[in-house]
Design a protein around this motif. Structure first.
Motif, short mmCIF file in Angstrom:
data_model
loop_
_atom_site.label_atom_id
_atom_site.label_comp_id
_atom_site.label_asym_id
_atom_site.label_seq_id
_atom_site.Cartn_x
_atom_site.Cartn_y
_atom_site.Cartn_z
N ALA A 171 1.03 -1.08 0.04
CA ALA A 171 0.11 0.08 0.10
C ALA A 171 0.94 1.18 -0.17
O ALA A 171 0.55 2.47 -0.56
N ILE A 172 2.00 1.06 0.61
CA ILE A 172 2.72 2.47 0.71
C ILE A 172 3.47 2.57 -0.73
O ILE A 172 3.38 3.82 -1.18
N LEU A 173 3.93 1.50 -1.33
CA LEU A 173 4.34 1.74 -2.88
C LEU A 173 3.52 2.31 -3.46
O LEU A 173 3.52 3.26 -4.44
N ALA A 174 2.06 1.89 -3.52
CA ALA A 174 1.00 2.23 -4.37
C ALA A 174 0.96 3.91 -3.98
O ALA A 174 0.46 4.48 -4.89
N ALA A 175 1.10 4.45 -2.93
CA ALA A 175 0.82 5.76 -2.48
C ALA A 175 1.91 6.61 -2.86
O ALA A 175 1.73 7.80 -3.14
N LEU A 176 3.12 6.03 -3.25
CA LEU A 176 4.23 6.68 -3.60
C LEU A 176 4.02 7.27 -5.19
O LEU A 176 3.22 6.70 -6.00
N PRO A 177 4.87 8.19 -5.43
CA PRO A 177 4.79 8.82 -6.99
C PRO A 177 5.20 7.74 -7.70
O PRO A 177 5.96 6.81 -7.25
N GLU A 178 4.98 7.69 -9.04
CA GLU A 178 5.22 6.42 -9.84
C GLU A 178 6.88 6.60 -10.14
O GLU A 178 7.23 7.79 -10.12
N ALA A 179 7.34 5.65 -10.13
CA ALA A 179 8.87 5.43 -10.31
C ALA A 179 9.27 5.94 -11.39
O ALA A 179 8.60 5.66 -12.46
N PRO A 180 10.53 6.82 -11.53
CA PRO A 180 10.77 7.23 -12.75
C PRO A 180 11.66 6.08 -13.57
O PRO A 180 11.77 4.98 -13.00
N PRO A 181 11.40 6.09 -14.93
CA PRO A 181 11.90 5.14 -15.75
C PRO A 181 13.53 4.50 -15.44
O PRO A 181 14.30 5.47 -15.26
N GLU A 182 13.83 3.34 -15.27
CA GLU A 182 15.09 3.06 -14.74
C GLU A 182 15.90 3.33 -16.04
O GLU A 182 15.64 3.00 -17.17
N ASP A 183 17.13 3.78 -15.68
CA ASP A 183 18.13 3.89 -16.52
C ASP A 183 19.04 2.61 -16.97
O ASP A 183 19.67 2.14 -15.93
N PHE A 184 18.60 1.92 -18.03
CA PHE A 184 19.58 0.69 -18.11
C PHE A 184 20.78 0.72 -18.82
O PHE A 184 21.30 -0.18 -19.61
N ASP A 185 21.23 2.04 -19.02
CA ASP A 185 22.53 2.23 -19.39
C ASP A 185 23.55 1.45 -18.85
O ASP A 185 24.06 1.96 -17.79
N PRO A 186 23.96 0.36 -19.30
CA PRO A 186 24.72 -0.45 -18.14
C PRO A 186 26.18 -0.19 -18.01
O PRO A 186 26.83 0.30 -18.94
N PRO A 187 26.77 -0.19 -16.83
CA PRO A 187 28.03 0.13 -16.61
C PRO A 187 28.73 -1.04 -17.18
O PRO A 187 29.99 -1.12 -17.14
N ALA A 188 28.26 -2.31 -17.50
CA ALA A 188 29.04 -3.32 -17.95
C ALA A 188 29.63 -2.98 -19.22
O ALA A 188 29.55 -2.01 -19.83
N GLY A 189 30.88 -3.60 -19.24
CA GLY A 189 31.92 -3.44 -20.40
C GLY A 189 32.78 -2.27 -19.85
O GLY A 189 32.88 -1.82 -18.80
N PRO A 190 33.65 -2.04 -20.81
CA PRO A 190 34.81 -1.08 -20.19
C PRO A 190 34.38 0.20 -19.96
O PRO A 190 33.44 0.93 -20.48
N ARG A 191 34.99 0.69 -18.97
CA ARG A 191 34.68 2.05 -18.50
C ARG A 191 35.06 2.96 -19.72
O ARG A 191 35.94 3.02 -20.21
N ARG A 192 34.02 4.22 -19.99
CA ARG A 192 34.40 5.20 -21.00
C ARG A 192 35.23 6.24 -20.52
O ARG A 192 34.98 6.94 -19.64
N VAL A 193 36.36 6.53 -20.91
CA VAL A 193 37.39 7.72 -20.49
C VAL A 193 37.44 8.54 -21.87
O VAL A 193 38.01 7.84 -22.78
N ALA A 194 37.11 9.74 -21.72
CA ALA A 194 37.57 10.62 -22.95
C ALA A 194 38.87 11.33 -22.53
O ALA A 194 39.13 11.98 -21.52
N ILE A 195 39.66 11.37 -23.30
CA ILE A 195 40.91 12.36 -23.28
C ILE A 195 40.54 13.74 -24.00
O ILE A 195 40.49 13.63 -25.11
N VAL A 196 40.74 14.61 -23.23
CA VAL A 196 40.49 15.92 -23.87
C VAL A 196 41.42 17.09 -23.33
O VAL A 196 42.16 16.69 -22.50
N GLY A 197 41.15 18.16 -24.14
CA GLY A 197 42.16 19.12 -23.78
C GLY A 197 42.38 20.20 -24.99
O GLY A 197 41.75 19.63 -26.26
#
Length: 456
Positions: free
Chosen positions: A174-200
Motif C-alpha cells: 500500500a505504501i508503494l502504491a501511494a508513492l509517486p510513480e517510479a521514474p523509468p529505470e536507466d538501463f545504460d549498463p556500466p557493464a563493459g569497459p569504462r568510458r574515458v575521454a581524453i580532452v584538452g
C-alpha cells in the motif's frame, strides 16, 4: 495556528529526486519506531515502551519489491503540546510537509483518540497521500478493532503487527502504491569497459598519450595543432583493466572561431565528454595554463563527469617552471581541488602508469553512495556547529537530506527555506571533507518550503 496549516508545495526546481520519502506519524507510543524497524528490515530506530522516546526526525533507507524509498521516523504527535513536546510536534509537521506520502499509525487496541482526529485534520490540509496502519493487531481477535478505524475517513485501515510482522507485506504494498510513480529505470549498463575521454586544447599531447597507453601508433601525431579531427575509440588495457578511451579533437577557444571540419570536430568533442564516465583533461605543463584549459575543466564539471587532470610534457619542465606551475594550480585550480591529478610525459612514458589508479579513484568517487542515516547524522552535526545565518529575521534549517543518485553524487536537502549559495558551498566542502569524493563533482540541490502566513 501551526505552520503546517500553510504548507507550500516544493517547487522542485532543479531537483533530480529519484528516492521518494515516507513520513511515519502518529500519537506517542503507538509503535511507530517498531513499525519503522519492521519496514527497513533491521533494528535501528530506538524502541522503548515509554511514550516520547523518539524526539527528532530520523531517516532510514528502505526497499520493497525492488523500489527504494526513505522512511522518516517522527516523534509522537500532540496538538496541544508545550516545550519539548511542542518541538517534537513541529518536527512531525515538517516531516509531513517534506514527504511524498504519509504512514499514519494508530493503536487499534485502544481505538480512535482525540489526538488521532487532530492528526487527520492536519493530514487533510497537507494534501499528501495517506496510508493508515492499524497497529498492534497481533491476531484475528483484534481484526474487528482495526475495522473501526474506517471512521477516521482516511480509507482502508491496514491491520498490522509491527512487533510480529503480521500484515507488513500488505502494508508495504500500500505504501508503494501511494508513492509517486517510479521514474523509468536507466538501463545504460556500466557493464563493459569504462568510458574515458581524453580532452584538452589542441597540441597538448592527447594522441601521444593514447599511443603510449595503447603501446602502438594508434592515431596520427603531429606538432601541427588540430591533427586529430574524428574521435577515435580505442580499447586499452591499463593495470590489468580494459578501458574504452576516446581521443578527441582539441577544443578550440570558441566554437564560432572554428570553421568547416574544425567546427564539427569541436561539437564531437563535447559529445565525447557527454558520452564518457571520466575525462582526462590533458594540460601542457611546460606552458602557462590558459582560460581554454579552465573552460574545458568546467565543461567536464558541468557535464557531471569524473575528472583527472594530466599535466603532460613533464619531462620538458625545469625547476623554475614547476614552481610557476604550483602557483598557477594554487591560483587557478582552487575550484578543481577535488580533481585527481597526475604529472606525466606521454613522449617518454614517465609516470603514465599513475593514470590508471587516478582514473579508478575518480570513478570510485563518482559512483560513491552515502546512506541516508550517515548523511543525516553528518547534516545534524554541521547544522549544530555552523547553523545557517539569520537573514531578514529568518533562519532556514536543513530538515533532512538524501542522496538522489550517484554518477555524479547528487544530494537533495529538504529545508524550511532557501539556503544561500555560500552556505551550500560550505555544505559541499564539508561533504568532501567527510566522505572524500575525490575526482568527481558533487551536486547539492535544495527543496525549500517557505513559511507563509504562519503569523496569521
Amino acid at each position: 495556528m501551526t505552520e503546517i496549516d500553510h504548507l507550500d508545495e516544493f517547487d522542485g526546481a532543479g531537483a533530480d529526486r529519484t528516492v521518494p520519502v515516507v513520513a511515519v506519524v502518529g500519537r506517542p507510543n503507538v509503535g511507530k519506531s517498531t513499525l519503522v524497524n519492521r519496514i527497513i528490515g533491521r533494528r535501528e530506530a530506538v524502541v522503548q515502551d515509554v511514550p516520547g522516546v523518539t524526539r527528532d526526525r530520523v531517516s532510514y533507507d528502505a526497499v520493497w519489491n525492488g523500489r527504494d524509498f526513505v522512511v522518516v521516523d517522527t516523534g509522537g504527535w500532540a496538538p496541544d503540546a508545550k516545550g519539548m513536546a511542542a518541538q517534537v510536534t513541529e518536527q512531525a509537521e515538517l516531516a509531513i510537509g517534506t514527504a511524498d506520502a504519509v504512514l499514519f499509525v494508530v493503536d487499534a487496541t485502544v481505538g480512535i483518540q482525540d489526538v488521532d482526529e487532530s492528526v487527520v485534520q492536519v493530514l487533510r490540509r497537507a494534501g499528501k497521500p495517506v496510508v493508515l496502519a492499524a497497529n498492534k493487531v497481533d491476531d484475528l481477535r483484534t481484526e474487528g478493532e482495526a475495522a473501526a478505524l474506517w471512521n477516521l475517513g482516511l480509507g482502508e485501515p491496514y491491520p498490522v503487527s509491527a512487533l510480529h510482522g503480521r500484515g507488513s507485506g500488505d502494508l508495504l504494498d500500500a505504501i508503494l502504491a501511494a508513492l509517486p510513480e517510479a521514474p523509468p529505470e536507466d538501463f545504460d549498463p556500466p557493464a563493459g569497459p569504462r568510458r574515458v575521454a581524453i580532452v584538452g586544447k589542441p597540441n597538448v599531447g592527447k594522441s601521444s598519450l593514447l599511443n603510449r597507453l595503447a603501446r602502438q601508433q594508434r592515431v596520427v601525431v603531429d606538432d601541427v595543432a588540430g591533427t586529430t579531427v574524428d574521435p577515435v575509440d580505442e580499447l586499452v588495457e591499463v593495470d590489468g583493466r580494459t578501458y574504452r578511451f576516446i581521443d578527441t579533437a582539441g577544443i578550440r577557444r570558441r566554437v564560432k572561431e572554428a570553421s568547416g571540419h574544425e567546427y564539427y570536430a569541436s561539437l564531437r568533442t563535447h559529445a565525447a565528454i557527454e558520452r564518457a564516465e571520466v575525462c582526462v583533461v590533458v594540460v601542457d605543463a611546460g606552458q602557462p595554463m590558459t582560460e581554454q584549459d579552465l573552460r574545458i575543466m568546467s565543461s567536464v564539471e558541468e557535464a557531471g563527469r569524473a575528472l583527472v587532470i594530466a599535466f603532460n610534457k613533464w619531462d620538458l619542465t625545469d625547476d623554475e617552471r614547476r614552481r610557476y606551475l604550483d602557483r598557477e594550480i594554487e591560483r587557478d585550480l582552487t575550484g578543481f581541488g577535488w580533481a585527481a591529478k597526475v604529472n606525466i610525459s606521454a613522449r617518454t612514458g614517465r609516470h603514465v602508469d599513475r593514470l590508471g589508479p587516478a582514473i579508478e579513484e575518480a570513478l570510485g568517487g563518482w559512483e560513491q553512495r552515502i546512506s541516508t542515516g550517515k548523511l543525516n547524522a553528518f547534516l545534524g552535526r554541521i547544522a549544530a556547529a555552523h547553523p545557517h545565518p539569520v537573514r531578514g529575521g529568518k533562519q532556514p534549517r536543513v530538515l533532512f537530506g538524501t542522496q538522489a543518485h550517484a554518477g555524479p553524487p547528487t544530494f537533495v536537502l529538504f529545508t524550511s527555506g532557501q539556503l544561500e549559495d555560500q552556505y551550500l558551498r560550505f555544505v559541499e566542502r564539508r561533504l568532501r571533507e567527510e566522505f572524500g569524493f575525490t575526482g568527481t563533482p558533487v551536486h547539492v540541490q535544495v527543496r525549500a518550503r517557505e513559511k507563509r502566513g504562519a503569523n496569521r
